[in-house]
Design a protein around this motif. Structure first.
Motif, PDB file in Angstrom:
ATOM      1  N   ILE A  18       0.955  -1.313  -0.009  1.00 34.61           N
ATOM      2  CA  ILE A  18      -0.131  -0.070  -0.036  1.00 34.61           C
ATOM      3  C   ILE A  18       0.870   1.028  -0.107  1.00 34.61           C
ATOM      4  CG2 ILE A  18      -1.742   1.405   1.181  1.00 34.61           C
ATOM      5  CD1 ILE A  18      -2.943  -1.282   0.098  1.00 34.61           C
ATOM      6  N   ASP A  19       0.595   2.191  -0.908  1.00 31.50           N
ATOM      7  CA  ASP A  19       1.123   3.579  -0.841  1.00 31.50           C
ATOM      8  C   ASP A  19       0.081   4.439  -0.456  1.00 31.50           C
ATOM      9  OD1 ASP A  19       2.139   6.040  -1.502  1.00 31.50           O
ATOM     10  OD2 ASP A  19       2.314   5.570  -3.478  1.00 31.50           O
ATOM     11  N   ARG A  20       0.428   4.946   0.852  1.00 29.38           N
ATOM     12  CA  ARG A  20      -0.329   6.155   1.405  1.00 29.38           C
ATOM     13  C   ARG A  20       0.130   7.216   1.507  1.00 29.38           C
ATOM     14  NH1 ARG A  20      -3.216   5.170   7.031  1.00 29.38           N
ATOM     15  NH2 ARG A  20      -3.326   7.381   6.655  1.00 29.38           N
ATOM     16  N   SER A  21       1.222   7.604   0.726  1.00 31.24           N
ATOM     17  CA  SER A  21       1.962   8.847   0.941  1.00 31.24           C
ATOM     18  C   SER A  21       1.454   9.915   0.076  1.00 31.24           C
ATOM     19  CB  SER A  21       3.374   8.269   0.381  1.00 31.24           C
ATOM     20  OG  SER A  21       3.527   8.288  -1.085  1.00 31.24           O
ATOM     21  N   GLY A  22       0.467   9.561  -0.887  1.00 27.83           N
ATOM     22  CA  GLY A  22      -0.003  10.531  -1.873  1.00 27.83           C
ATOM     23  C   GLY A  22       1.200  11.148  -2.779  1.00 27.83           C
ATOM     24  N   GLY A  23       1.908  10.404  -3.016  1.00 29.70           N
ATOM     25  CA  GLY A  23       2.943  10.686  -3.823  1.00 29.70           C
ATOM     26  C   GLY A  23       4.319  11.502  -3.227  1.00 29.70           C
TER      27      GLY A  23
END
Ligand code: ZN
Length: 192
Positions: A147-152
């Motif tokens: 999961i990437d929850r960094s918002g880029g």
């Protein structure tokens, strides 16, 4: 095996109750109304293997010799990615507050290291694991997470792959609207 879509990954998290909503204190120290409890998905070996294989497909061109993960959250998915790539998996763990290699784990000089963890929010623990790999003599060729929850905004200096993006807001504790509304952030997974 067909590639897992982002929607399928998030459906899987929802199905096992791993997509939590409330008021949480993340390991980065930030507060958020959402939390991805990957351990609830990864407790199922078949799902863990499928996620590992999908992430391995995304990072295979990097030609990693070794997977390194931060303990504890990154260990299971790191193992599964490494299995799919047919390379070893090792992990770094906290000792006196800093991540370090223990248990006799070593990195061959110049080994191409892939850093894998379950969820990337600020990228902090991925960066710290990258530093461990570099200090141990490896060359970090990339990073990956379920999961990437960094918002880029993870700001990693290497190629980064994820299987799904989630856009929960995150707040500094002193600017958290949930705190301002009077509720208390809980550490996910701890007994309230
Ligand atoms: Zn808060």
């Amino acid at each position: 095996m067909a590639a897992l879509t982002s929607t399928q990954v998030l459906d899987l998290f929802r199905r096992v109750g791993a997509l939590l909503e409330g008021h949480f204190k993340l390991s980065s120290g930030l507060h958020s109304p959402g939390f991805m409890q990957s351990a609830l998905v990864l407790q199922h070996p078949r799902e863990a293997a499928a996620l590992g294989a999908a992430l391995a497909d995304a990072v295979r061109p990097l030609g990693a010799d070794l997977v390194m993960s931060p303990a504890l959250g990154g260990i299971v998915i790191g193992q599964e990615v490494a299995r799919a790539l047919d390379v070893p998996a090792i992990f770094a763990e906290r000792q006196d507050g800093a991540l370090a290699l223990r248990r006799g784990f070593t990195v061959a000089p110049g080994a191409r290291v892939l850093v894998v963890e379950d969820v990337v929010t600020t990228g902090g623990s991925t960066r710290e694991t990258m530093d461990v790999a570099t200090r141990a003599g490896g060359v970090v060729v990339g990073a990956g997470s379920i999961i990437d929850r960094s918002g880029g905004n993870q700001g990693l200096s290497v190629p980064y792959s994820s299987l799904a993006q989630v856009a929960f807001p995150t707040y500094q504790p002193d600017a958290c609207p949930l705190c301002a509304a009077g509720s208390t952030a809980i550490k996910p997974g701890s007994r309230a």
